[in-house]
Design an enzyme around this catalytic site. Structure first.
Site, PDB file in Angstrom:
ATOM      1  N   CYS A 125      38.414  36.845  38.099  1.00 60.68           N
ATOM      2  CA  CYS A 125      37.626  37.278  39.270  1.00 60.68           C
ATOM      3  C   CYS A 125      36.124  36.933  38.818  1.00 60.68           C
ATOM      4  CB  CYS A 125      37.738  38.542  39.618  1.00 60.68           C
ATOM      5  SG  CYS A 125      36.961  38.906  41.354  1.00 60.68           S
ATOM      6  N   ASP A 183      43.668  32.438  48.170  1.00 62.60           N
ATOM      7  CA  ASP A 183      42.372  33.452  47.701  1.00 62.60           C
ATOM      8  C   ASP A 183      41.185  33.082  48.786  1.00 62.60           C
ATOM      9  OD1 ASP A 183      40.362  34.557  46.496  1.00 62.60           O
ATOM     10  OD2 ASP A 183      40.539  33.887  44.743  1.00 62.60           O
ATOM     11  N   HIS A 214      44.253  35.983  45.529  1.00 64.85           N
ATOM     12  CA  HIS A 214      43.125  36.576  44.455  1.00 64.85           C
ATOM     13  C   HIS A 214      43.758  37.664  43.928  1.00 64.85           C
ATOM     14  CE1 HIS A 214      39.168  36.744  43.331  1.00 64.85           C
ATOM     15  NE2 HIS A 214      39.292  38.197  43.208  1.00 64.85           N
TER      16      HIS A 214
END
Length: 244
Positions: A125, A183, A214
């Protein structure tokens, strides 16, 4: 390998940064991986990931990425309040402060008798972005960047001309980009923008787009893909064993 875990409060240009160290118990000098967390800092899934990597013969350092903005030891919950706080911290801290944090971690590694001189970076991330960003430092030999947010959008604060996308050509390390096709944080257009920049700059990179959402590496929650996560750990370990 059996591992051990301890913490250090490291001096940085912007204050003390608590950093967890996971490393083999046995004697010797091992290459290091700076493992950058999500916006939630060192949660249980991040700690488990760091331990897994350390067990393959690495010193793994997990810094508190927003140490200036929270008391030492802060871990945010995987809920709306934690997400809102983490995102606020993300937009409040300039990239230049992350750069000086990375240098502090490299300086620490160079003073430890259990560390070799080889350092890599990995993250998920925003941590994927920070691993990419760390690769701007010539001491970083390789970076494994999982669903790195905010590179394509240039939304993180930085001095003019110092945003991460524009500085891609300055990366000398081998860098691996891993993206989830489902994502929403890095949509198809954003991935294409980054890919085209990687081609144009001629950096040493590898590129993968996988059928995943994600945070597919996080072993909590309904987006976790265990089989895919194991494959990613294997790839990361192979990269660092080869380059470090």
């Amino acid at each position: 390998m059996i591992i051990q875990h301890h913490s250090h409060d490291l001096p940085t240009a912007t204050g003390i940064m608590r950093t967890s160290v996971y490393r083999p118990q046995q004697d010797g000098m091992f290459p290091s991986i700076i493992f950058y967390s999500e916006i939630f800092q060192q949660t249980a899934p991040i700690a488990r990931s760091a331990a897994l990597l350390a067990g393959h013969g690495f010193v793994v350092l997990v810094p508190e990425v927003f140490h200036e903005l929270n008391p030492a030891g802060t871990v945010l919950a995987y809920d709306d309040a934690g997400k809102d706080k983490g995102n606020a911290d993300k937009w409040a801290k300039p990239l230049e402060s992350h750069d000086s944090d990375t240098q502090a971690l490299i300086d620490f590694v160079r003073t430890q008798d259990y560390c070799s001189s080889s350092v890599g970076a990995m993250g998920v991330c925003i941590g994927g972005h920070l691993a990419y960003r760390a690769a701007l430092n010539p001491a970083i030999k390789a970076a494994f960047c999982l669903y790195a947010t905010d590179i394509h959008s240039d939304t993180l604060p930085a001095e003019p001309g110092n945003n991460s996308f524009a500085r891609m050509a300055d990366i000398a390390a081998e860098i691996h980009f891993i993206w989830g096709k489902q994502d929403p944080h890095v949509p198809k257009e954003g991935r294409l923008k980054i890919y085209q920049q990687a081609v144009a700059t001629g950096i040493n990179y590898q590129w993968q787009e996988v059928n995943a959402q994600h945070a597919f590496m996080r072993d909590e929650g309904d987006r976790y893909d265990p089989a895919l996560a194991i494959n990613m750990y294997q790839q990361a370990i192979a990269l660092f064993q080869r380059t470090l």
